[in-house]
Design a protein around this motif. Structure first.
Motif, PDB file in Angstrom:
ATOM      1  N   MET A   1      -1.547   9.951  -5.153  1.00 33.06           N
ATOM      2  CA  MET A   1      -1.051   8.576  -5.307  1.00 33.06           C
ATOM      3  C   MET A   1      -1.825   7.570  -4.438  1.00 33.06           C
ATOM      4  SD  MET A   1       2.481   9.024  -3.179  1.00 33.06           S
ATOM      5  CE  MET A   1       3.035   7.341  -3.250  1.00 33.06           C
ATOM      6  N   TYR A   2      -2.631   8.020  -3.479  1.00 33.42           N
ATOM      7  CA  TYR A   2      -3.358   7.104  -2.594  1.00 33.42           C
ATOM      8  C   TYR A   2      -4.649   6.631  -3.279  1.00 33.42           C
ATOM      9  CZ  TYR A   2      -0.583   8.590   1.535  1.00 33.42           C
ATOM     10  OH  TYR A   2       0.398   8.844   2.439  1.00 33.42           O
ATOM     11  N   PRO A   3      -5.215   5.499  -2.823  1.00 34.99           N
ATOM     12  CA  PRO A   3      -6.456   5.012  -3.424  1.00 34.99           C
ATOM     13  C   PRO A   3      -7.546   6.089  -3.464  1.00 34.99           C
ATOM     14  CG  PRO A   3      -5.528   3.337  -2.032  1.00 34.99           C
ATOM     15  CD  PRO A   3      -4.676   4.575  -1.824  1.00 34.99           C
TER      16      PRO A   3
ATOM     17  N   VAL B   1      -1.300  10.832  14.861  1.00 36.58           N
ATOM     18  CA  VAL B   1      -1.234   9.414  14.498  1.00 36.58           C
ATOM     19  C   VAL B   1      -1.047   9.320  12.990  1.00 36.58           C
ATOM     20  CG1 VAL B   1      -2.377   7.186  14.583  1.00 36.58           C
ATOM     21  CG2 VAL B   1      -2.701   8.836  16.448  1.00 36.58           C
ATOM     22  N   ASP B   2       0.145   8.869  12.603  1.00 41.30           N
ATOM     23  CA  ASP B   2       0.539   8.789  11.192  1.00 41.30           C
ATOM     24  C   ASP B   2       0.801   7.321  10.866  1.00 41.30           C
ATOM     25  OD1 ASP B   2       1.578   9.070   8.690  1.00 41.30           O
ATOM     26  OD2 ASP B   2       3.358  10.210   9.306  1.00 41.30           O
ATOM     27  N   GLY B   3      -0.273   6.539  10.939  1.00 44.33           N
ATOM     28  CA  GLY B   3      -0.114   5.107  10.717  1.00 44.33           C
ATOM     29  C   GLY B   3      -0.361   4.720   9.276  1.00 44.33           C
ATOM     30  N   SER B   4      -0.150   3.441   8.990  1.00 50.14           N
ATOM     31  CA  SER B   4      -0.480   2.938   7.653  1.00 50.14           C
ATOM     32  C   SER B   4      -1.961   2.552   7.657  1.00 50.14           C
ATOM     33  CB  SER B   4       0.443   1.778   7.269  1.00 50.14           C
ATOM     34  OG  SER B   4       0.535   0.866   8.333  1.00 50.14           O
ATOM     35  N   ASP B   5      -2.399   1.846   6.623  1.00 46.70           N
ATOM     36  CA  ASP B   5      -3.818   1.535   6.507  1.00 46.70           C
ATOM     37  C   ASP B   5      -4.217   0.500   7.571  1.00 46.70           C
ATOM     38  OD1 ASP B   5      -4.150   3.196   4.130  1.00 46.70           O
ATOM     39  OD2 ASP B   5      -2.758   1.756   3.257  1.00 46.70           O
ATOM     40  N   PRO B   6      -5.514   0.463   7.927  1.00 41.20           N
ATOM     41  CA  PRO B   6      -5.920  -0.342   9.084  1.00 41.20           C
ATOM     42  C   PRO B   6      -5.967  -1.840   8.825  1.00 41.20           C
ATOM     43  CG  PRO B   6      -7.802   0.756   8.125  1.00 41.20           C
ATOM     44  CD  PRO B   6      -6.607   1.207   7.349  1.00 41.20           C
TER      45      PRO B   6
ATOM     46  N   HIS C   1       1.328  16.865   0.323  1.00 42.98           N
ATOM     47  CA  HIS C   1      -0.140  16.792   0.284  1.00 42.98           C
ATOM     48  C   HIS C   1      -0.679  16.072   1.520  1.00 42.98           C
ATOM     49  CE1 HIS C   1      -0.918  17.815  -4.067  1.00 42.98           C
ATOM     50  NE2 HIS C   1       0.374  17.573  -4.103  1.00 42.98           N
ATOM     51  N   TYR C   2       0.125  15.179   2.070  1.00 45.00           N
ATOM     52  CA  TYR C   2      -0.307  14.375   3.209  1.00 45.00           C
ATOM     53  C   TYR C   2       0.169  14.971   4.554  1.00 45.00           C
ATOM     54  CZ  TYR C   2      -0.461  10.560   6.548  1.00 45.00           C
ATOM     55  OH  TYR C   2      -0.697   9.814   7.690  1.00 45.00           O
ATOM     56  N   HIS C   3       1.450  15.337   4.620  1.00 50.01           N
ATOM     57  CA  HIS C   3       2.007  15.715   5.925  1.00 50.01           C
ATOM     58  C   HIS C   3       1.540  17.094   6.404  1.00 50.01           C
ATOM     59  CE1 HIS C   3       5.160  12.554   4.873  1.00 50.01           C
ATOM     60  NE2 HIS C   3       4.571  12.121   5.958  1.00 50.01           N
TER      61      HIS C   3
ATOM     62  N   TRP D   1      -8.396  10.837  -2.886  1.00 53.87           N
ATOM     63  CA  TRP D   1      -9.149  11.705  -1.975  1.00 53.87           C
ATOM     64  C   TRP D   1      -8.874  11.219  -0.563  1.00 53.87           C
ATOM     65  CZ3 TRP D   1     -15.155  11.222  -1.714  1.00 53.87           C
ATOM     66  CH2 TRP D   1     -15.690  12.319  -1.016  1.00 53.87           C
ATOM     67  N   TRP D   2      -8.427  12.099   0.313  1.00 54.99           N
ATOM     68  CA  TRP D   2      -7.967  11.636   1.629  1.00 54.99           C
ATOM     69  C   TRP D   2      -8.580  12.452   2.746  1.00 54.99           C
ATOM     70  CZ3 TRP D   2      -6.242   7.043   1.172  1.00 54.99           C
ATOM     71  CH2 TRP D   2      -5.702   6.389   2.291  1.00 54.99           C
ATOM     72  N   SER D   3      -8.400  11.966   3.982  1.00 52.50           N
ATOM     73  CA  SER D   3      -8.944  12.699   5.125  1.00 52.50           C
ATOM     74  C   SER D   3      -8.028  12.570   6.338  1.00 52.50           C
ATOM     75  CB  SER D   3     -10.328  12.168   5.484  1.00 52.50           C
ATOM     76  OG  SER D   3     -10.207  10.947   6.194  1.00 52.50           O
TER      77      SER D   3
ATOM     78  N   CYS E   1       0.843  -1.213   0.000  1.00 51.31           N
ATOM     79  CA  CYS E   1       0.000   0.000   0.000  1.00 51.31           C
ATOM     80  C   CYS E   1       0.871   1.254   0.000  1.00 51.31           C
ATOM     81  CB  CYS E   1      -0.889   0.037   1.247  1.00 51.31           C
ATOM     82  SG  CYS E   1      -1.990  -1.380   1.339  1.00 51.31           S
ATOM     83  N   TRP E   2       0.475   2.234  -0.786  1.00 44.98           N
ATOM     84  CA  TRP E   2       1.250   3.472  -0.894  1.00 44.98           C
ATOM     85  C   TRP E   2       1.296   4.221   0.426  1.00 44.98           C
ATOM     86  CZ3 TRP E   2       4.383   3.803  -4.646  1.00 44.98           C
ATOM     87  CH2 TRP E   2       4.065   3.266  -5.902  1.00 44.98           C
ATOM     88  N   MET E   3       2.505   4.618   0.811  1.00 48.04           N
ATOM     89  CA  MET E   3       2.681   5.418   2.028  1.00 48.04           C
ATOM     90  C   MET E   3       3.097   6.842   1.708  1.00 48.04           C
ATOM     91  SD  MET E   3       1.936   3.627   4.609  1.00 48.04           S
ATOM     92  CE  MET E   3       0.844   2.396   3.902  1.00 48.04           C
ATOM     93  N   THR E   4       4.077   6.979   0.831  1.00 47.77           N
ATOM     94  CA  THR E   4       4.580   8.322   0.585  1.00 47.77           C
ATOM     95  C   THR E   4       5.472   8.325  -0.650  1.00 47.77           C
ATOM     96  OG1 THR E   4       5.527  10.257   1.738  1.00 47.77           O
ATOM     97  CG2 THR E   4       6.733   8.193   1.970  1.00 47.77           C
TER      98      THR E   4
ATOM     99  N   THR F   1      -5.409  12.392  13.500  1.00 45.76           N
ATOM    100  CA  THR F   1      -5.031  11.108  12.895  1.00 45.76           C
ATOM    101  C   THR F   1      -5.347  11.123  11.413  1.00 45.76           C
ATOM    102  OG1 THR F   1      -5.322   8.700  12.949  1.00 45.76           O
ATOM    103  CG2 THR F   1      -7.294  10.014  13.386  1.00 45.76           C
ATOM    104  N   GLN F   2      -4.558  10.415  10.630  1.00 45.71           N
ATOM    105  CA  GLN F   2      -4.982  10.202   9.242  1.00 45.71           C
ATOM    106  C   GLN F   2      -6.200   9.298   9.322  1.00 45.71           C
ATOM    107  OE1 GLN F   2      -5.077   7.706   6.821  1.00 45.71           O
ATOM    108  NE2 GLN F   2      -3.893   5.976   7.617  1.00 45.71           N
ATOM    109  N   SER F   3      -7.251   9.599   8.543  1.00 50.82           N
ATOM    110  CA  SER F   3      -8.494   8.830   8.693  1.00 50.82           C
ATOM    111  C   SER F   3      -8.965   8.276   7.350  1.00 50.82           C
ATOM    112  CB  SER F   3      -9.568   9.661   9.385  1.00 50.82           C
ATOM    113  OG  SER F   3      -9.658  10.962   8.862  1.00 50.82           O
TER     114      SER F   3
HETATM  115  N1  PUT Z   1       0.695   7.251   6.803  1.00 50.01           N
HETATM  116  C1  PUT Z   1       0.384   7.097   5.451  1.00 50.01           C
HETATM  117  C2  PUT Z   1      -1.043   6.811   5.160  1.00 50.01           C
HETATM  118  C3  PUT Z   1      -1.127   5.654   4.253  1.00 50.01           C
HETATM  119  C4  PUT Z   1      -2.147   5.693   3.253  1.00 50.01           C
HETATM  120  N2  PUT Z   1      -2.108   4.577   2.361  1.00 50.01           N
END
Ligand code: PUT
Length: 283
Positions: free
Chosen positions: A225-227, A157-162, A61-63, A230-232, A51-54, A190-192
């Protein structure tokens, strides 16, 4: 990930999200499969368990949306805790705030840190050697469970996917401990996940945080680049939604160095809640 024909893809629910490039490291750590790639468009990138992380030219765009709404709004920002975030990008953005005195980063997989330092050095930037920064390779859930009451101003909380190692980061008892360890005026974020590709996880996460904190607000943006792209990120605080009102001085100091985040962007992103999600959350 599938690597056929120079494409590296994350497969999710019948859709492929891919970048063209080459795999430069691929190993199984004690925790997960770690893949580092060089992509033509976004520079070096990281996948965990496929799974894409970064990636170097996409990580802002994420951080920025994870860090600055919290760091610009907590009453004080002396002590910050980052759970996960082994690529260093979240810590780097935190340390741009001069008022931050100490950042604890607790990452479960030391190989993620080592490979990020080697192949994604620009993402962590100077964080690894900053005297205010402390890396612990260990279990973030246990760290939060053992931390003293009211010991952090900000918890991120900067985790990967659940799935796998990150599953417990989307959990009520974990969130209750996060609330317990926040100081008065402290902010949690948290990334959600994607409201499209991971809709159920997204809704459950916001709901759970609303139950634990009494309020919580999702903020919507894009990580192409994430699925679904569109992110939250979801925010809560010890004393109400103070993250909606960034401190003007902190924002003025940080904003000019940002690609995505600004107080104006943030205001719009908190409002950009799709009608059906708003209905589902208030049902
Ligand atoms: N911490 C990155 C989030 C991961 C999303 N695939």
């Amino acid at each position: 990930p599938s690597t056929a024909s120079g494409w590296i893809d994350e497969h999710h629910n019948g859709v492929r999200y891919g970048l063209q490039g080459d795999v430069i490291a691929d190993e199984q750590s004690a925790i997960q499969r770690i893949t580092v790639i060089h992509s033509h468009r976004y520079g070096n990138g990281l996948l965990l368990d496929g799974c894409w992380m970064t990636a170097e030219h996409q990580e802002r765009h994420y951080h920025e949306p994870l860090v600055h709404p919290a760091l610009c709004a907590a009453r004080s920002i002396d002590r910050v805790l980052v759970i996960g975030g082994g690529d260093g990008g979240t810590a780097r953005e935190c340390l741009r705030h001069h008022a931050v005195k100490h950042v604890d980063l607790v990452e479960i997989d030391g190989r993620v840190v080592e490979l990020s330092q080697k192949h994604l050095a620009a993402i962590g930037g100077g964080c690894w050697s900053d005297p205010r920064f402390q890396l612990t390779v260990g279990d973030g859930i246990a760290w939060v469970g053992e931390a003293s009451d009211a010991s952090y101003d900000v918890v991120l909380v900067d985790g990967s996917d659940p799935a796998g190692p990150a599953e417990g980061l989307f959990n009520r008892s974990f969130f209750q401990h996060c609330r317990r360890i926040l100081k008065p005026g402290g902010v949690f974020a948290t990334q959600s996940e994607s409201p499209e590709a991971f809709r159920a996880v997204h809704i459950d996460t916001v709901r759970m945080l609303r139950e634990v904190f009494g309020h919580a607000d999702p903020l919507y943006g894009w990580v192409p680049m994430y699925p679904s792209g569109w992110w939250s990120w979801t925010f809560a605080a010890s004393d109400g939604p103070r993250y909606r009102s960034p401190d003007p001085e902190r924002a003025a100091a940080i904003g000019p160095g940002c690609d995505i985040w600004s107080p104006r962007w943030q205001a719009g992103a908190f409002e950009a809640i799709p009608a059906s999600i708003e209905r589902e959350l208030s049902a």
